[in-house]
Design an enzyme around this catalytic site. Structure first.
Site, PDB file in Angstrom:
ATOM      1  N   ASP A   1      64.869  76.919  71.177  1.00  0.00           N
ATOM      2  CA  ASP A   1      66.266  76.831  70.760  1.00  0.00           C
ATOM      3  C   ASP A   1      66.547  75.346  70.526  1.00  0.00           C
ATOM      4  O   ASP A   1      66.699  74.564  71.466  1.00  0.00           O
ATOM      5  CB  ASP A   1      67.139  77.411  71.870  1.00  0.00           C
ATOM      6  CG  ASP A   1      68.623  77.149  71.654  1.00  0.00           C
ATOM      7  OD1 ASP A   1      68.974  76.402  70.720  1.00  0.00           O
ATOM      8  OD2 ASP A   1      69.428  77.677  72.436  1.00  0.00           O
TER       9      ASP A   1
ATOM     10  N   HIS B   1      71.354  78.639  77.230  1.00  0.00           N
ATOM     11  CA  HIS B   1      72.642  79.092  76.714  1.00  0.00           C
ATOM     12  C   HIS B   1      72.605  80.622  76.730  1.00  0.00           C
ATOM     13  O   HIS B   1      71.545  81.227  76.599  1.00  0.00           O
ATOM     14  CB  HIS B   1      72.756  78.572  75.275  1.00  0.00           C
ATOM     15  CG  HIS B   1      74.080  78.754  74.620  1.00  0.00           C
ATOM     16  ND1 HIS B   1      74.468  79.954  74.075  1.00  0.00           N
ATOM     17  CD2 HIS B   1      75.098  77.898  74.392  1.00  0.00           C
ATOM     18  CE1 HIS B   1      75.670  79.822  73.533  1.00  0.00           C
ATOM     19  NE2 HIS B   1      76.081  78.580  73.720  1.00  0.00           N
TER      20      HIS B   1
ATOM     21  N   GLN C   1      70.613  71.925  70.124  1.00  0.00           N
ATOM     22  CA  GLN C   1      71.114  70.625  70.577  1.00  0.00           C
ATOM     23  C   GLN C   1      70.148  69.488  70.280  1.00  0.00           C
ATOM     24  O   GLN C   1      70.336  68.372  70.771  1.00  0.00           O
ATOM     25  CB  GLN C   1      71.413  70.660  72.093  1.00  0.00           C
ATOM     26  CG  GLN C   1      72.511  71.615  72.479  1.00  0.00           C
ATOM     27  CD  GLN C   1      73.876  71.208  71.918  1.00  0.00           C
ATOM     28  OE1 GLN C   1      74.081  70.063  71.497  1.00  0.00           O
ATOM     29  NE2 GLN C   1      74.804  72.144  71.904  1.00  0.00           N
TER      30      GLN C   1
HETATM   31  C1  LIG Z   1      71.593  75.226  73.312  1.00  0.00           C
HETATM   32  C2  LIG Z   1      72.422  76.148  72.483  1.00  0.00           C
HETATM   33  N1  LIG Z   1      71.898  77.281  72.058  1.00  0.00           N
HETATM   34  C3  LIG Z   1      72.579  78.139  71.292  1.00  0.00           C
HETATM   35  C4  LIG Z   1      73.874  77.887  70.923  1.00  0.00           C
HETATM   36  C5  LIG Z   1      74.609  78.868  70.057  1.00  0.00           C
HETATM   37  O1  LIG Z   1      74.825  78.307  68.818  1.00  0.00           O
HETATM   38  P1  LIG Z   1      75.709  79.073  67.712  1.00  0.00           P
HETATM   39  O2  LIG Z   1      76.995  79.377  68.367  1.00  0.00           O
HETATM   40  O3  LIG Z   1      75.824  78.091  66.608  1.00  0.00           O
HETATM   41  O4  LIG Z   1      74.963  80.302  67.326  1.00  0.00           O
HETATM   42  C6  LIG Z   1      74.480  76.718  71.360  1.00  0.00           C
HETATM   43  C7  LIG Z   1      75.885  76.439  71.027  1.00  0.00           C
HETATM   44  O5  LIG Z   1      76.558  75.713  71.698  1.00  0.00           O
HETATM   45  C8  LIG Z   1      73.738  75.817  72.149  1.00  0.00           C
HETATM   46  O6  LIG Z   1      74.265  74.681  72.566  1.00  0.00           O
END
Ligand SMILES: Cc1ncc(COP(=O)(O)O)c(C=O)c1O
Length: 614
Positions: free
Chosen positions: A212, A135, A215
């Site tokens: 991370d 992401h 998900q």
């Molecule tokens: C794999 C992953 N990482 C990071 C994020 C970012 O999350 P947030 O917007 O809650 O900070 C997301 C959000 O969709 C995500 O799917």
């Protein structure tokens, strides 16, 4: 030591989907008159009454600032906040609550590590390994710290199935690797990555790891100690909790060695104008008044989730995934983008050889009450690697019903079938020959002026929209306009004509009409029908108008008048703004050129003096 709360309860009763659904008030709502089928859980899950109630109770009965008051209300709020941290620590099996920092979400958690750990540990020539599945929030913070420190990013590629190439990962690992940061589950493809293996190999190479878990945490058991993760990040709003709250887990010795993230109240031990000493963990990283209600809501969400049981959640979601995969695979005209052996509860697909984009699919599903996500999913490098601008994604949660997957399948079948005759009958040239410039310009559908001025064109469009009482009808009007837009020759769809900032691909061509007094003509195209409709509107407003008139036109008021600002998603509005911006820049450039040409024709003495800076 971890204050182990009560052990994770093993649900005694059999899984009752309707009882689970009954706990989510939002699932009873209707969208465009249709029952809601919420299939965008990878973006945000809905909240059960338990969470809504916990947050509401806090606001109604317990709110006070924490850590500061001597009065009982403040002490109680502090206790509730501390308890929330204990719940989190227990949930992810951290060694102690102090290793669990509250943040705004995964994005902030990763930024914190990049800024604090990165600043203290990265040097020129050091390497950070990410994966192509990341992401943007696990890419951009690292790029920023690399720029500041001289470190560089290496990327683990994926195979055709959407799985990480561990052989390539091993090749990338070296004595230069300082950190490996990957997601546990890809939000765009659903791939479940072998993070335990990735961590073990990173450690063997002497690198620190960040996972991370955005998900993952709502879909399976998280045990940061068993994983041996150095840092682990996740968000509350993907875990049936509130937005604006998330967690960064970090091993104590790493957190203690890092400089603080932000300075301010609550993170200090002693402040003088000469020097500040910092508070112990976790406060050192939590400057200012925290999101107390968010932390309480997150703890309520975790406790609720544990009463349902993560194993049961995983099993139910995998069943939905199998059903959705079978159903969507059987629809001719769409292709599922990922066949990873281990997948989380989401399916991502694209339309194939059809005059319809993923955005159109998303908007047509919305009209049927079905919420999915379309776009690049904040994974542009992955989209580039797959050679697509976007995918459509349905993602599942514990409350989703197999009947909702059937509704998705039926609706998609209908939408694709409706797009097919247009594909068969499409007469516009898909790829006009471009052997000579003249031939190319002949085949471009430059639009002539639709009215005397952009304002008059706007009035005419608005009058039609005024007759359409609701968004579905207005949406259809935009689609109809798009269908009449001439197709831009493929040869003109070049990178420099691509409009940045649009989630669908948009190509825009403009010219000054020959022998005109600054009249600009436009042609443009997109892979999305809705965007083609928006382009048709922009053409009617702008094409054939003078640069001066284009720059003077107040388009924001017009968008408001026809309801676009309200109905389009922020990403779509940004895309539209990028198109408008590109057109306005073309107009400004034309005006400037025109001024220079006039000046060149003037006698030298009459030209305006050039500004000279000294
Ligand atoms: C794999 C992953 N990482 C990071 C994020 C970012 O999350 P947030 O917007 O809650 O900070 C997301 C959000 O969709 C995500 O799917």
């Amino acid at each position: 030591m971890t204050p182990r709360l009560s052990p994770t309860p093993v649900p005694a009763t059999p899984f009752d989907l309707s009882a689970v659904r009954a706990q989510f008030p939002i699932l009873k709502t209707r969208v465009h008159g249709q029952p809601l089928a919420y299939l965008d859980n990878a973006a945000s899950t809905q909240q059960p009454l338990k969470v809504i109630q916990a947050v509401s109770d806090y606001h109604q009965q317990y709110h006070a600032n924490i850590h500061r008051g001597v009065y009982q209300l403040s002490r109680n709020a502090t206790r509730m906040h501390d308890y929330a941290r204990e719940v989190v620590a227990h949930f992810i099996h951290a060694a102690e609550p102090a290793e669990c920092l509250f943040t705004r979400g995964t994005t902030e958690s990763i930024n914190l590590v990049a800024a604090c750990w990165g600043r203290a540990n990265l040097r020129p020539g050091d390497e950070i390994i990410l994966s192509v599945l990341e992401h943007h929030s696990n890419i951009v913070p690292w790029q920023m710290i690399c720029e500041a420190t001289g470190a560089r990013i290496r990327v683990i590629p994926s195979n055709e199935r959407g799985e990480l190439r561990l052989d390539e990962y091993r090749r990338l690992l070296s004595s230069r690797t300082r950190l490996v940061a990957v997601n546990q589950v890809s939000n765009a493809l659903g791939t479940i990555n072998p993070v335990a293996e990735i961590i073990a190999e990173a450690h063997a190479a002497g690198a620190v790891t960040l996972i991370d878990g955005a998900q993952w945490v709502a879909h399976g058991v998280t045990d940061v100690q068993a994983l041996d993760a150095d840092f682990y990040a996740f968000s509350g709003h993907k875990l049936y909790g509130p937005t604006g709250i998330g967690v960064l887990y970090g091993k104590r010795h790493l957190l203690e060695a890092m400089p603080p993230y932000q300075g301010g109240g609550d993170m200090i031990e002693q402040v003088t104008f000469e020097k500040t000493t910092y508070a112990a963990l976790p406060n050192k990283f939590e400057a200012g008044t925290p999101h107390i209600a968010g932390a309480i809501g997150l703890a309520a969400a975790i406790e609720w989730l544990e009463t349902v049981g993560l194993e049961r959640i995983g099993a139910h979601e995998q069943q939905l995934l199998r059903q959705a995969t079978a159903r969507l695979s059987a629809i001719e005209g769409i292709a599922i983008k990922s066949s990873a052996a281990h997948k989380g509860a989401l399916v991502s697909w694209i339309p194939v050889d059809l005059p319809i984009g993923t955005l159109d699919i998303g908007m047509q599903l919305d009209l049927r009450g079905i919420c999915i996500r379309t776009g690049h999913h904040c994974c542009q490098p992955l989209m580039d690697r797959m050679g697509v601008a976007s995918t459509a994604r349905a993602s599942f949660a514990i409350y989703n019903d197999p009947a909702e997957i059937d509704r998705l399948g039926d609706a998609l079948t209908e939408i694709i079938a409706a797009a097919r005759p247009r594909a068969a009958g499409a007469s516009a040239p898909k790829s006009a020959p471009a052997s000579t410039a003249a031939l190319v310009s002949e085949s471009i559908g430059y639009a002539v002026a639709a009215a005397d001025s952009p304002e008059a064109a706007a009035e005419a469009i608005a009058e039609v929209f005024d007759l359409l009482p609701d968004w579905p009808m207005r949406h259809q009007q935009i689609i109809d306009l798009g269908e009449r837009l001439p197709v831009l020759p493929e040869s003109l769809k070049t990178p420099e004509r691509l409009v940045p900032g649009c989630q669908s691909r948009v190509y825009l061509v403009a010219r000054l009409r020959p022998d005109s007094d600054g009249v600009i003509e436009l042609a443009a195209d997109s892979d999305s029908n809705l965007v083609r409709g928006l382009i048709a509107i922009l053409q009617q407003l702008y094409s054939g108008q003078t640069a001066t008139a284009i720059l003077a036109f107040d388009i924001a008021t017009f968008f408001k008048r026809i309801g676009l600002d309200e109905q389009l998603s922020m990403a779509r509005r940004n895309g539209l703004a990028s198109m408008v911006e590109r057109i306005r820049r073309i107009a400004a450039h034309a005006l400037q050129q025109d001024r220079h040409q006039r000046e060149d024709r003037m006698p030298t003495g009459a030209r305006p003096q050039q500004q000279v800076s000294n």
